[in-house]
Design an enzyme around this catalytic site. Structure first.
Site, short mmCIF file in Angstrom:
data_model
loop_
_atom_site.label_atom_id
_atom_site.label_comp_id
_atom_site.label_asym_id
_atom_site.label_seq_id
_atom_site.Cartn_x
_atom_site.Cartn_y
_atom_site.Cartn_z
N LYS A 269 0.99 -1.22 0.10
CA LYS A 269 0.15 -0.20 -0.10
C LYS A 269 0.82 1.19 0.05
CE LYS A 269 -4.06 -1.81 2.60
NZ LYS A 269 -5.03 -1.69 1.54
N ARG A 343 -10.18 -11.82 1.81
CA ARG A 343 -10.96 -13.00 1.31
C ARG A 343 -10.25 -14.28 1.25
NH1 ARG A 343 -11.48 -9.36 -4.12
NH2 ARG A 343 -11.21 -7.80 -2.41
N1 BES Z 1 -7.92 -4.04 4.48
C1 BES Z 1 -8.35 -3.31 3.13
C2 BES Z 1 -9.64 -2.70 2.89
C3 BES Z 1 -9.80 -1.40 3.52
C4 BES Z 1 -9.62 -0.23 3.17
C5 BES Z 1 -10.50 -1.48 5.10
C6 BES Z 1 -9.79 1.11 3.72
C7 BES Z 1 -10.42 -0.20 5.83
C8 BES Z 1 -10.32 0.94 5.03
C9 BES Z 1 -8.28 -4.60 2.08
O1 BES Z 1 -7.40 -5.71 2.57
C10 BES Z 1 -7.74 -4.17 0.92
O2 BES Z 1 -6.64 -3.84 1.07
N2 BES Z 1 -8.54 -4.10 -0.17
C11 BES Z 1 -8.52 -3.59 -1.46
C12 BES Z 1 -8.82 -4.66 -2.51
C13 BES Z 1 -8.21 -4.19 -3.87
C14 BES Z 1 -6.68 -4.79 -3.84
C15 BES Z 1 -9.05 -5.43 -4.80
C16 BES Z 1 -8.85 -2.35 -1.67
O3 BES Z 1 -10.00 -2.17 -1.27
O4 BES Z 1 -8.31 -1.68 -2.37
MN MN Z 2 -5.52 -5.45 1.83
#
Ligand code: BES
Ligand code: MN
Ligand code: ZN
Length: 494
Positions: A269, A343
Site C-alpha cells: 500500500k 477474502r
Molecule cells: N483492508 C483493506 C480494505 C480497507 C480499506 C479497509 C480501507 C479499511 C479501509 C483490504 O484488505 C484491501 O486492501 N482491499 C483492497 C482490495 C483490492 C486490492 C482489490 C482495496 O479495497 O483496495
Molecule cells: Mn488489503
C-alpha cells in the site's frame, strides 16, 4: 481491558440534587412539563428552569436533545443538564440522550434524575457506550475513566431498571472490547496477543480453542496461511463457542477477518494512511465483542465465533502476485493482488466453520474493501446475503440499534470478473463493483444450504469523527445489532 463506567441505580431521592457534585441531569418534556425532580431543580436555581422552558431556545429544541445550564445557582453541581424527552420517546432516543450526557460529563460524576421513565435502562446503555476512552498508551493521564466520574441514575423503580440494564450493559462491555481491540496498535495486538485476549474469555464460560499453524496446515487452510507467511507473527484461527441454547441445536456462526496489520504485502500500500490498517482486524474484533456480550448476559443460544488472525507483510517468504494457492475447500486461487488478502483469510475460515459446525446461519464481518467506503461512506456497512429472511432480520436488528446497514447485490454475472486463466478463481476483479466481486469470491465458499450474510465493515469499524455512541476511532459497530439478532431469532424461549 478498559472498564465500563460504574452506573448505580437508586430509588429516587430528590434531596440529593442540591449537594450532588459534577453534573446533575433532569428530564423535561418538549411541552415544558416539569416532573418532581425538575421542579426541585427549578426551586434550587430560583426559577432558572421556568425561564428556560419559556425561552425561544426551548421552543426550538427537539426530543432527545440536552440543554446545559452552567454553574447553576443553588446547586453544588457545575452544570444542570436538561434532557428534553418525550414521555413516549423510543428506546433509541433515550440511548442517544444517554450518550449525549456521557459526552458532556467527561471525568465528572453524573447524577441522572430519571423519574419514572420506563425505558431508563436505555439511558444507562447510552452513557456506557459513549463514556469510552482509549488512553492506555497515554503516559500523562493517570485518571481512569469512571473512577472520578461515577454515574448514579435515580428512578422510581430502581430495581426494575437495574435488572433491565444488566443485559444492555453486557452489550456495552462487548462493544468496548471490540473498540479496545480495534484501537490497539499492531505492535501490541499481534496475532498471539489477540489470541491470548480471546482465551481470557474462558473465564466467562466460553470455550476457546486456538488453532496454530501446524493444525491449520493439517486442515489445508493454505489461502489463510498464504496471507500470514510473510510475517514474523504466526497465523492462528481462534474458535469461541457459547453453548447457551438447546443441546445439539445447530449454532449461528460468526466469522471475522482478523488481519492485525495490512501493509498490502508485496502489492504494498502507499505510505499515506497506512497506519489506519491497524483496524483491519475489525471483523474479528466485532466477533469477539459479540461473543463477550452473549456470554455476559448468558444468552440462551448456541453461537460459535471464528476468527482468522494473520498479519499481511512483505518479505522474502511472502506470497507473490501470480502465486496459485489451494484453499481448504479445494478451490484454487490465483493471487493477482496480495492486498486483496481478507477474502483469502475468510474463505478458509468460512469453509471450516461449515464443515465443523453445520451452522443454522453464518455471518462474516470484514474490513474487506475500500470500495464499500466509496459506495456507502461511513454511515452504513455493506450487507450481502444469499437468504432474504436472515438478511431482513439482520437489517431490522441493525435499524433498531441505530447501526447503519445497507443491502448490496450479489449475482452470478459478477463471477465473470473473478475468472482466472490458470486457476479456478482470482482474488481481485479490478475496480468495477469491487465490494461485490469480493462478496462473490466469498460466496464460492458458502454451501447452498447455509443462510449467509457478509458484512463489509471497512467504512464503519473505525471513523475519524465521533458518532452518536462513540468518540473518534473504533466504533464497536455491529455488536449491538448481532446481539439483538441472536436475541430475536436464535434464542430458545425460557
Ligand atoms: N483492508 C483493506 C480494505 C480497507 C480499506 C479497509 C480501507 C479499511 C479501509 C483490504 O484488505 C484491501 O486492501 N482491499 C483492497 C482490495 C483490492 C486490492 C482489490 C482495496 O479495497 O483496495
Ligand atoms: Mn488489503
Ligand atoms: Zn485488509
Amino acid at each position: 481491558m478498559s472498564r465500563l463506567t460504574p452506573i448505580a441505580f437508586e430509588t429516587t431521592d430528590i434531596d440529593v440534587m442540591g449537594a450532588a457534585e459534577g453534573r446533575v441531569a433532569i428530564i423535561v418534556t418538549p411541552d415544558g412539563k416539569l416532573d418532581p425532580a425538575a421542579r426541585r431543580a427549578n426551586r434550587l436555581t430560583k426559577g432558572a428552569l421556568a425561564r428556560l422552558v419559556e425561552s425561544e431556545r426551548f421552543s426550538k429544541v427537539r426530543s432527545g436533545q440536552v440543554i446545559s445550564l452552567a454553574w447553576p445557582t443553588g446547586m453544588a453541581a457545575e452544570a444542570l443538564d436538561v434532557l428534553v424527552l418525550d414521555r413516549k420517546a423510543p428506546a433509541i432516543e433515550l440511548r442517544k440522550a444517554g450518550a449525549a450526557l456521557a459526552k458532556l460529563k467527561g471525568d465528572k460524576p453524573l447524577c441522572v434524575m430519571a423519574g419514572g421513565n420506563p425505558k431508563a435502562a436505555e439511558l444507562a446503555l447510552g452513557i456506557a457506550l459513549r463514556d469510552y476512552r482509549f488512553d492506555r498508551h497515554k503516559s500523562t493521564d493517570d485518571e481512569t475513566p469512571g473512577q472520578a466520574g461515577a454515574v448514579t441514575i435515580h428512578h422510581g423503580k430502581a430495581d426494575e431498571i437495574s435488572a433491565a440494564a444488566a443485559p444492555l450493559l453486557a452489550v456495552a462491555e462487548g462493544a468496548h472490547m471490540t473498540r479496545d481491540l480495534v484501537n490497539e496498535p499492531a505492535n501490541v495486538l499481534t496475532t498471539t496477543e489477540f489470541a491470548d485476549r480471546l482465551a481470557e474469555m474462558q473465564a466467562l464460560g466460553l470455550k476457546v480453542e486456538v488453532l496454530e499453524e501446524d493444525a491449520l496446515e493439517e486442515l489445508g487452510m493454505r489461502t489463510l496461511l498464504s496471507v500470514g507467511q510473510g510475517s514474523a507473527s504466526p497465523s492462528k484461527v481462534v474458535v469461541m463457542q457459547w453453548d447457551g441454547g438447546k443441546d445439539g441445536d445447530a449454532p449461528l456462526a460468526l466469522v471475522g477477518k482478523g488481519v492485525v496489520f495490512d501493509t498490502g504485502g508485496i502489492s504494498l500500500k502507499p505510505a499515506g494512511g497506512m497506519e489506519d490498517m491497524t483496524m483491519d482486524m475489525g471483523g474479528a474484533g466485532v466477533v469477539a465483542g459479540t461473543m463477550r456480550a452473549l456470554a455476559l448476559r448468558k444468552a440462551r443460544a448456541n453461537v460459535v465465533g471464528l476468527v482468522g488472525l494473520v498479519e499481511n507483510m512483505p518479505s522474502g517468504t511472502a506470497t507473490r502476485p501470480g502465486d496459485v494457492i489451494t484453499s481448504m475447500k479445494g478451490t484454487t486461487v490465483e493471487v493477482i493482488n496480495t492486498d486483496a488478502e481478507g477474502r483469502l483469510v475468510l474463505c478458509d475460515v468460512l469453509w471450516y466453520a461449515q464443515e465443523r459446525f453445520k451452522p443454522a446461519g453464518m455471518i462474516d464481518l470484514a474490513t474487506l474493501t475500500g470500495a464499500i467506503i466509496i459506495g456507502l461512506g461511513h454511515d452504513n456497512a455493506g450487507v450481502f446475503s444469499n437468504d432474504d429472511a436472515l438478511c431482513n432480520a439482520f437489517l431490522k436488528s441493525a435499524a433498531a440499534e441505530g447501526e447503519g446497514a445497507w443491502r448490496m447485490p450479489l449475482g452470478k454475472s459478477y463471477d465473470e470478473l473473478i475468472k482466472s486463466r490458470i486457476a479456478d478463481i482470482k482474488n481481485t476483479g479490478g475496480r468495477p463493483a469491487g465490494s461485490i466481486t469480493a462478496a462473490q469470491f466469498l460466496a464460492r465458499f458458502v454451501k447452498d444450504e447455509t443462510p449467509w450474510i457478509h458484512l463489509d465493515i471497512a467504512g464503519v469499524a473505525s471513523v475519524k469523527a465521533e458518532t452518536d455512541f462513540a468518540p473518534k476511532g473504533a466504533t464497536g459497530w455491529g455488536v449491538a445489532a448481532l446481539n439483538r439478532l441472536v436475541q430475536d431469532k436464535f434464542e430458545t424461549p425460557e
